[in-house]
Design a protein around this motif. Structure first.
Motif, PDB file in Angstrom:
ATOM      1  N   ALA A  48       0.818  -1.212   0.000  1.00 48.79           N
ATOM      2  CA  ALA A  48       0.000   0.000   0.000  1.00 48.79           C
ATOM      3  C   ALA A  48       0.852   1.263   0.000  1.00 48.79           C
ATOM      4  O   ALA A  48       0.361   2.350   0.304  1.00 48.79           O
ATOM      5  CB  ALA A  48      -0.927  -0.015   1.217  1.00 48.79           C
ATOM      6  N   SER A  49       2.113   1.134  -0.379  1.00 47.25           N
ATOM      7  CA  SER A  49       3.017   2.284  -0.323  1.00 47.25           C
ATOM      8  C   SER A  49       2.644   3.383  -1.315  1.00 47.25           C
ATOM      9  O   SER A  49       3.022   4.534  -1.131  1.00 47.25           O
ATOM     10  CB  SER A  49       4.468   1.846  -0.529  1.00 47.25           C
ATOM     11  OG  SER A  49       4.627   1.163  -1.747  1.00 47.25           O
ATOM     12  N   SER A  50       1.886   3.043  -2.358  1.00 52.60           N
ATOM     13  CA  SER A  50       1.435   4.056  -3.330  1.00 52.60           C
ATOM     14  C   SER A  50      -0.064   4.311  -3.234  1.00 52.60           C
ATOM     15  O   SER A  50      -0.662   4.890  -4.135  1.00 52.60           O
ATOM     16  CB  SER A  50       1.804   3.619  -4.754  1.00 52.60           C
ATOM     17  OG  SER A  50       3.194   3.556  -4.908  1.00 52.60           O
ATOM     18  N   LEU A  51      -0.668   3.859  -2.128  1.00 58.67           N
ATOM     19  CA  LEU A  51      -2.092   4.084  -1.902  1.00 58.67           C
ATOM     20  C   LEU A  51      -2.275   5.456  -1.266  1.00 58.67           C
ATOM     21  O   LEU A  51      -1.731   5.730  -0.195  1.00 58.67           O
ATOM     22  CB  LEU A  51      -2.659   2.995  -0.991  1.00 58.67           C
ATOM     23  CG  LEU A  51      -4.159   3.004  -0.751  1.00 58.67           C
ATOM     24  CD1 LEU A  51      -4.926   2.736  -2.043  1.00 58.67           C
ATOM     25  CD2 LEU A  51      -4.534   1.962   0.297  1.00 58.67           C
ATOM     26  N   GLY A  80       3.327  -0.662   4.236  1.00 59.79           N
ATOM     27  CA  GLY A  80       3.673   0.568   3.542  1.00 59.79           C
ATOM     28  C   GLY A  80       2.610   1.650   3.541  1.00 59.79           C
ATOM     29  O   GLY A  80       2.679   2.578   2.743  1.00 59.79           O
ATOM     30  N   LEU A  81       1.635   1.565   4.440  1.00 63.39           N
ATOM     31  CA  LEU A  81       0.576   2.575   4.463  1.00 63.39           C
ATOM     32  C   LEU A  81       1.139   3.958   4.793  1.00 63.39           C
ATOM     33  O   LEU A  81       1.929   4.108   5.721  1.00 63.39           O
ATOM     34  CB  LEU A  81      -0.480   2.219   5.512  1.00 63.39           C
ATOM     35  CG  LEU A  81      -1.411   1.059   5.189  1.00 63.39           C
ATOM     36  CD1 LEU A  81      -2.207   0.679   6.437  1.00 63.39           C
ATOM     37  CD2 LEU A  81      -2.348   1.405   4.052  1.00 63.39           C
ATOM     38  N   LYS A  82       0.720   4.944   4.019  1.00 64.65           N
ATOM     39  CA  LYS A  82       1.051   6.326   4.352  1.00 64.65           C
ATOM     40  C   LYS A  82       0.316   6.680   5.649  1.00 64.65           C
ATOM     41  O   LYS A  82      -0.734   6.123   5.956  1.00 64.65           O
ATOM     42  CB  LYS A  82       0.609   7.259   3.223  1.00 64.65           C
ATOM     43  CG  LYS A  82       1.421   7.101   1.947  1.00 64.65           C
ATOM     44  CD  LYS A  82       0.896   8.040   0.881  1.00 64.65           C
ATOM     45  CE  LYS A  82       1.642   8.085  -0.397  1.00 64.65           C
ATOM     46  NZ  LYS A  82       2.598   7.130  -0.777  1.00 64.65           N
ATOM     47  N   GLU A  83       0.865   7.609   6.408  1.00 61.85           N
ATOM     48  CA  GLU A  83       0.303   7.944   7.719  1.00 61.85           C
ATOM     49  C   GLU A  83      -1.171   8.320   7.647  1.00 61.85           C
ATOM     50  O   GLU A  83      -1.978   7.849   8.453  1.00 61.85           O
ATOM     51  CB  GLU A  83       1.111   9.080   8.365  1.00 61.85           C
ATOM     52  CG  GLU A  83       0.665   9.424   9.771  1.00 61.85           C
ATOM     53  CD  GLU A  83       0.810   8.289  10.772  1.00 61.85           C
ATOM     54  OE1 GLU A  83       0.035   8.271  11.746  1.00 61.85           O
ATOM     55  OE2 GLU A  83       1.682   7.410  10.590  1.00 61.85           O
ATOM     56  N   LYS A  84      -1.570   9.152   6.682  1.00 54.71           N
ATOM     57  CA  LYS A  84      -2.977   9.579   6.614  1.00 54.71           C
ATOM     58  C   LYS A  84      -3.914   8.414   6.284  1.00 54.71           C
ATOM     59  O   LYS A  84      -5.044   8.375   6.760  1.00 54.71           O
ATOM     60  CB  LYS A  84      -3.154  10.721   5.616  1.00 54.71           C
ATOM     61  CG  LYS A  84      -2.908  10.349   4.172  1.00 54.71           C
ATOM     62  CD  LYS A  84      -3.113  11.523   3.244  1.00 54.71           C
ATOM     63  CE  LYS A  84      -2.906  11.096   1.798  1.00 54.71           C
ATOM     64  NZ  LYS A  84      -3.123  12.142   0.848  1.00 54.71           N
ATOM     65  N   VAL A  88      -6.849   6.093   9.047  1.00 55.91           N
ATOM     66  CA  VAL A  88      -8.221   5.640   8.772  1.00 55.91           C
ATOM     67  C   VAL A  88      -8.424   4.247   9.368  1.00 55.91           C
ATOM     68  O   VAL A  88      -9.453   3.970  10.002  1.00 55.91           O
ATOM     69  CB  VAL A  88      -8.516   5.644   7.254  1.00 55.91           C
ATOM     70  CG1 VAL A  88      -9.888   5.050   6.963  1.00 55.91           C
ATOM     71  CG2 VAL A  88      -8.400   7.053   6.681  1.00 55.91           C
ATOM     72  N   PHE A  89      -7.446   3.372   9.196  1.00 54.78           N
ATOM     73  CA  PHE A  89      -7.513   2.033   9.776  1.00 54.78           C
ATOM     74  C   PHE A  89      -7.576   2.115  11.301  1.00 54.78           C
ATOM     75  O   PHE A  89      -8.349   1.411  11.941  1.00 54.78           O
ATOM     76  CB  PHE A  89      -6.293   1.206   9.355  1.00 54.78           C
ATOM     77  CG  PHE A  89      -6.337   0.687   7.951  1.00 54.78           C
ATOM     78  CD1 PHE A  89      -6.680  -0.636   7.683  1.00 54.78           C
ATOM     79  CD2 PHE A  89      -6.028   1.514   6.879  1.00 54.78           C
ATOM     80  CE1 PHE A  89      -6.709  -1.121   6.390  1.00 54.78           C
ATOM     81  CE2 PHE A  89      -6.048   1.037   5.574  1.00 54.78           C
ATOM     82  CZ  PHE A  89      -6.395  -0.288   5.334  1.00 54.78           C
ATOM     83  N   VAL A  90      -6.764   3.000  11.888  1.00 53.99           N
ATOM     84  CA  VAL A  90      -6.700   3.141  13.349  1.00 53.99           C
ATOM     85  C   VAL A  90      -8.024   3.673  13.894  1.00 53.99           C
ATOM     86  O   VAL A  90      -8.558   3.134  14.873  1.00 53.99           O
ATOM     87  CB  VAL A  90      -5.529   4.068  13.755  1.00 53.99           C
ATOM     88  CG1 VAL A  90      -5.583   4.400  15.242  1.00 53.99           C
ATOM     89  CG2 VAL A  90      -4.195   3.430  13.398  1.00 53.99           C
ATOM     90  N   ILE A  91      -8.555   4.711  13.278  1.00 54.19           N
ATOM     91  CA  ILE A  91      -9.803   5.325  13.744  1.00 54.19           C
ATOM     92  C   ILE A  91     -10.936   4.302  13.789  1.00 54.19           C
ATOM     93  O   ILE A  91     -11.743   4.293  14.713  1.00 54.19           O
ATOM     94  CB  ILE A  91     -10.189   6.527  12.854  1.00 54.19           C
ATOM     95  CG1 ILE A  91      -9.215   7.686  13.112  1.00 54.19           C
ATOM     96  CG2 ILE A  91     -11.629   6.969  13.085  1.00 54.19           C
ATOM     97  CD1 ILE A  91      -9.285   8.802  12.080  1.00 54.19           C
ATOM     98  N   LEU A  92     -10.957   3.411  12.812  1.00 53.26           N
ATOM     99  CA  LEU A  92     -12.011   2.399  12.734  1.00 53.26           C
ATOM    100  C   LEU A  92     -11.666   1.122  13.505  1.00 53.26           C
ATOM    101  O   LEU A  92     -12.449   0.181  13.526  1.00 53.26           O
ATOM    102  CB  LEU A  92     -12.320   2.069  11.274  1.00 53.26           C
ATOM    103  CG  LEU A  92     -12.856   3.250  10.465  1.00 53.26           C
ATOM    104  CD1 LEU A  92     -12.967   2.877   8.994  1.00 53.26           C
ATOM    105  CD2 LEU A  92     -14.210   3.702  11.001  1.00 53.26           C
TER     106      LEU A  92
END
Length: 111
Positions: A48-51, A80-84, A88-92
């Motif tokens: 997910a580095s380019s997501l 590879g998730l970008k912080e923003k 979203v994953f964390v909030i949910l």
């Protein structure tokens, strides 16, 4: 716009996601995962580095497979998730349900 590439490695496959996953294209993500399952894949790395963005529809695709993965002993690791996007994953609370790592190397340790 979303671009998905599937790369088959020896013991796992990598789904490379580039762009945005939203309601208009989440069916493409679903189809890509389904194809890996039909091929008998037991290890899936999601690069997910380019997501840049994921909507609730995109998150729903991943969620819809969690039970199947568990029952069939399929390991899926997102890395590879970008912080923003990660937030979203964390909030949910999805960071507690899904295996998320920072790097490909960390993800490979889980496969």
């Amino acid at each position: 716009m979303l671009e998905i590439k599937t790369i088959k490695e020896e013991k796992y496959s990598i789904l490379q996601l580039e762009g945005e996953v939203d309601a208009s294209n989440s069916v493409e993500l679903d189809s890509s995962i389904q194809q890996l399952l039909e091929a008998g894949e037991t290890g899936i790395l999601v690069d997910a580095s380019s997501l840049e963005y994921i909507s609730s529809a995109g998150l729903g695709v991943f969620m819809s497979y969690l039970e199947d993965f568990h029952e069939k002993n399929i390991k899926m690791v997102i890395f590879g998730l970008k912080e923003k996007v990660y937030q979203v994953f964390v909030i949910l609370g999805l960071d507690k349900l899904m295996n998320i790592k920072n790097t490909k190397e960390e993800a490979l340790e889980e496969i």
